[in-house]
Design a protein around this motif. Structure first.
Motif, PDB file in Angstrom:
ATOM      1  N   PRO A   7      30.347  42.643  33.937  1.00 43.74           N
ATOM      2  CA  PRO A   7      30.919  43.371  35.025  1.00 43.74           C
ATOM      3  C   PRO A   7      32.500  43.005  34.945  1.00 43.74           C
ATOM      4  CG  PRO A   7      30.102  41.375  35.788  1.00 43.74           C
ATOM      5  CD  PRO A   7      29.515  41.431  34.428  1.00 43.74           C
ATOM      6  N   ILE A  44      35.909  43.072  37.338  1.00 38.91           N
ATOM      7  CA  ILE A  44      36.094  42.801  38.645  1.00 38.91           C
ATOM      8  C   ILE A  44      37.631  43.076  39.019  1.00 38.91           C
ATOM      9  CG2 ILE A  44      36.110  41.123  40.657  1.00 38.91           C
ATOM     10  CD1 ILE A  44      34.030  39.750  38.983  1.00 38.91           C
ATOM     11  N   LYS A  45      37.982  43.655  40.062  1.00 43.07           N
ATOM     12  CA  LYS A  45      39.491  43.680  40.481  1.00 43.07           C
ATOM     13  C   LYS A  45      39.709  42.600  41.202  1.00 43.07           C
ATOM     14  CE  LYS A  45      42.557  46.789  43.062  1.00 43.07           C
ATOM     15  NZ  LYS A  45      42.691  48.141  43.651  1.00 43.07           N
ATOM     16  N   LEU A  46      40.456  41.893  40.793  1.00 41.43           N
ATOM     17  CA  LEU A  46      41.074  40.539  41.253  1.00 41.43           C
ATOM     18  C   LEU A  46      42.306  40.610  42.072  1.00 41.43           C
ATOM     19  CD1 LEU A  46      40.855  38.068  38.496  1.00 41.43           C
ATOM     20  CD2 LEU A  46      38.923  38.456  40.159  1.00 41.43           C
ATOM     21  N   VAL A  96      42.556  42.992  36.782  1.00 37.81           N
ATOM     22  CA  VAL A  96      40.994  43.105  36.695  1.00 37.81           C
ATOM     23  C   VAL A  96      40.829  41.806  35.642  1.00 37.81           C
ATOM     24  CG1 VAL A  96      41.078  45.565  36.903  1.00 37.81           C
ATOM     25  CG2 VAL A  96      41.494  44.759  34.579  1.00 37.81           C
ATOM     26  N   GLU A 156      41.856  51.548  37.321  1.00 38.44           N
ATOM     27  CA  GLU A 156      42.444  50.701  38.416  1.00 38.44           C
ATOM     28  C   GLU A 156      44.183  50.546  37.898  1.00 38.44           C
ATOM     29  OE1 GLU A 156      41.428  49.491  41.020  1.00 38.44           O
ATOM     30  OE2 GLU A 156      39.143  49.916  40.499  1.00 38.44           O
TER      31      GLU A 156
END
Length: 301
Positions: free
Chosen positions: A173, A175-177, A182, A209
């Motif tokens: 996966p 993930i946008k932190l 990301v 993103e």
């Protein structure tokens, strides 16, 4: 007048052609008998008409194969029309818990009803010409069994491939932190196929993103060999080409030693000890300051 394969003209035809003519002429009766066989009855449970129609299609395919004079040819064009149907039937039985041996037995059981009809075409069902036609039919039905099993194996391989692809996607996966940041937390063994999924997923996320920083966290990767390291380097390089700075985090001591022993140069790769450190670096590069929580402040909360 009833025409049988034992007529004078038919006797001069090769047995395979006689079987083909028989299947064309008696296709409806064959289909009706097959509709009550386990393979058709348990697959087509909505209505018997569906089973009969499927039986007609298979009988027509067998007639076309026999007409070529090569009843033992699993690549005969006649099978093309029913391969997909046979594959669906085999898959349906597999979902019911029927294994390859059970499926082979169910296909073999289709021969007896047709043989009985074929013998009924001859005044003497055990005459030499009748026996030759029965032998040709037996070979043809054996070929059908091979086609079904081959189709089953191919369908199974396709299912496994799709499941592996889905598992790779789920296991990687993105993930946008934070804004423009990301991360891909990797867990488990990396191979060429999964590494490719990692790269594609990360690059797609960078675009979606508009990320300036991409973190590859390998804390959950048990081992790193030269191939995995090369994939990491390629992913870092690809991220740079997309305008993102890539950070590799979670390199444990054992993996660090392995990389050194392999002589792999990660000097051009930005690394951090943990995902938190990598995120802190990315935030600091964006002008975001993170102040540690003091013990007194934490207690006041």
């Amino acid at each position: 007048m009833h025409v049988s394969v034992s007529d004078e003209n038919a006797e001069r035809e090769p047995a395979a052609q006689q079987v083909s003519a028989f299947l064309e002429r008696r296709r409806e009766q064959v289909a009706q008998r097959w509709a009550d066989a386990a393979l058709f009855r348990t697959v087509f449970t909505v209505s018997r008409d569906e089973a009969v129609e499927a039986g007609r299609s298979v009988a027509a395919a067998l007639a076309a194969v026999a007409a070529t004079g090569r009843p033992d040819d699993i690549r005969a064009p006649g099978f093309a029309a029913v391969r997909e149907q046979l594959g669906r039937m085999a898959a349906s039985r597999a979902r019911m818990g029927v294994g390859a041996d059970g499926l082979a037995d169910e296909v073999a059981a289709l021969r007896e009803p047709v043989t009985e009809l074929l013998r009924g075409e001859f005044p003497d069902p055990y005459a030499p010409e009748a026996q030759e036609c029965v032998l040709a039919l037996t070979v043809l039905m054996g070929t059908l069994r091979l086609v079904v099993l081959e189709t089953t194996v191919s369908a199974g391989e396709e299912v496994i491939a799709r499941q592996r692809e889905q598992l790779n996607e789920v296991a990687t996966p993105v993930i946008k932190l934070w804004e423009s940041t990301v991360a891909v937390p990797l867990i488990g063994t990396l191979d060429s196929a999964r590494s490719q999924v990692v790269m594609e997923s990360l690059l797609d996320a960078i675009v979606a993103e508009r990320a300036r920083f991409a973190i590859l966290d390998i804390t959950g990767v048990p081992t790193v060999d030269s191939l995995v390291a090369q994939h990491l380097m390629k992913t870092v390089a690809a991220a740079r080409l997309m305008g993102a700075e890539c950070i590799v985090s979670g390199i444990r001591p054992a993996i660090a030693q392995t990389i050194v022993h392999l002589g792999i140069d990660l000097g051009t790769v930005l690394t951090r000890a943990s995902l938190a450190d990598a995120l802190a670096y990315a935030l600091s590069r964006q002008g975001v300051e993170i102040a540690p929580v003091r013990a007194a402040d934490a207690g006041a909360r």
